[in-house]
Scaffold this motif. Structure first.
Motif, mmCIF file in Angstrom:
data_model
loop_
_atom_site.group_PDB
_atom_site.id
_atom_site.type_symbol
_atom_site.label_atom_id
_atom_site.label_comp_id
_atom_site.label_asym_id
_atom_site.label_seq_id
_atom_site.Cartn_x
_atom_site.Cartn_y
_atom_site.Cartn_z
ATOM 1 N N MET A 159 0.851 -1.186 0.000
ATOM 2 C CA MET A 159 0.000 0.000 0.000
ATOM 3 C C MET A 159 0.884 1.232 0.000
ATOM 4 N N ILE A 160 0.299 2.344 -0.424
ATOM 5 C CA ILE A 160 0.996 3.624 -0.453
ATOM 6 C C ILE A 160 0.183 4.651 0.321
ATOM 7 N N ASN A 161 0.868 5.686 0.779
ATOM 8 C CA ASN A 161 0.160 6.744 1.484
ATOM 9 C C ASN A 161 -0.651 7.585 0.503
ATOM 10 N N GLY A 171 -4.749 7.376 6.009
ATOM 11 C CA GLY A 171 -5.078 6.080 5.441
ATOM 12 C C GLY A 171 -4.176 5.720 4.284
ATOM 13 N N LEU A 172 -4.232 4.450 3.900
ATOM 14 C CA LEU A 172 -3.391 3.933 2.830
ATOM 15 C C LEU A 172 -4.235 3.511 1.632
ATOM 16 N N ALA A 223 3.878 3.434 -6.806
ATOM 17 C CA ALA A 223 4.463 2.567 -5.779
ATOM 18 C C ALA A 223 5.877 2.097 -6.102
ATOM 19 N N GLY A 224 6.335 2.328 -7.312
ATOM 20 C CA GLY A 224 7.698 1.930 -7.657
ATOM 21 C C GLY A 224 7.913 0.429 -7.687
ATOM 22 N N VAL A 225 6.909 -0.303 -8.193
ATOM 23 C CA VAL A 225 7.057 -1.759 -8.317
ATOM 24 C C VAL A 225 6.687 -2.206 -9.720
ATOM 25 N N ARG A 226 7.369 -3.276 -10.151
ATOM 26 C CA ARG A 226 7.064 -3.933 -11.423
ATOM 27 C C ARG A 226 6.703 -5.374 -11.119
ATOM 28 N N GLY A 227 5.841 -5.927 -11.952
ATOM 29 C CA GLY A 227 5.476 -7.322 -11.752
ATOM 30 C C GLY A 227 4.563 -7.811 -12.846
ATOM 31 N N ASP A 228 3.908 -8.921 -12.559
ATOM 32 C CA ASP A 228 3.000 -9.551 -13.514
ATOM 33 C C ASP A 228 1.560 -9.378 -13.066
ATOM 34 N N ILE A 229 0.725 -8.892 -13.986
ATOM 35 C CA ILE A 229 -0.713 -8.872 -13.749
ATOM 36 C C ILE A 229 -1.166 -10.322 -13.858
ATOM 37 N N GLN A 258 5.081 6.900 0.159
ATOM 38 C CA GLN A 258 5.831 5.888 0.896
ATOM 39 C C GLN A 258 5.125 4.553 0.698
ATOM 40 N N ARG A 259 5.911 3.482 0.542
ATOM 41 C CA ARG A 259 5.351 2.147 0.375
ATOM 42 C C ARG A 259 5.370 1.424 1.717
#
Length: 182
Positions: A50-52, A58-59, A84-90, A137-138
């Motif tokens: 989650m991110i701010n 709340g997040l 959020a600064g993330v990479r991944g797979d849907i 922030q994450r």
């Protein structure tokens, strides 16, 4: 310094039936279960990212406008990178969630109504720098902790009825995805 740049503006924003179309994701990962009381140290613990919020307590999960030059999956993945600064797979479509935005009312959507397509995103990489890192922030949380800290009811619903239901079914062998908790 981040080489990536967040998209801004609404000139390519999608609308449908008076609603702004939004794409988002629930980023997740697995970590070792170090709970001495569980008795099952081989089972991996799922955590969500989650991110701010930039506008209050709340997040949130990453989400933002779905634009004309991308698929909804591409938009969800882009928002995960930007916010959020993330990479991944849907790995799974979790559902459509309607909500009213207090901050994004415009000529195409004067009531501020939005429809979010939300996906599960299996995180493969956490970026050192990302477009919104100066304002975001994450935080990695367990699903119950994340549910209690969600700023918006519709995001809590996406987590508990969308993500958790899918993940529980999948982890018991009844679902399909290309991610592996082992």
């Amino acid at each position: 310094m981040c080489d990536l740049v967040a998209r801004t503006g609404r000139h390519q924003q999608r609308y449908e039936d008076g609603r702004r179309l939004v794409a988002g994701c629930i980023p997740f990962r697995y970590r070792a279960n170090n709970d001495e009381t569980s008795g099952d140290k081989t089972k991996k613990l799922v955590e969500v990212l989650m991110i701010n919020s930039q506008s209050g307590p709340g997040l949130l999960f990453p989400k933002g406008g779905w634009e004309n030059d991308e698929t909804v999956e591409e938009a969800a993945a882009r928002e995960a990178i930007e916010e959020a600064g993330v990479r991944g797979d849907i790995v799974h479509f979790l559902g459509l969630y309607d909500f009213k935005s207090k901050t994004h009312q415009d000529a195409c959507c004067p009531e501020g109504m939005c429809r979010a397509a939300v996906f599960a995103l299996h995180v493969k990489e956490e970026l050192v720098s990302w477009p919104e890192q100066s304002t975001r922030q994450r935080t990695w949380l367990t699903v119950p902790d994340a549910a209690s800290r969600c700023r918006y009811q519709w995001m809590q619903e996406a987590l508990l009825t969308g993500f958790s239901d899918w993940h529980d079914k999948w982890s018991r062998g009844g679902g399909s995805t290309n991610c592996d908790p082992a």
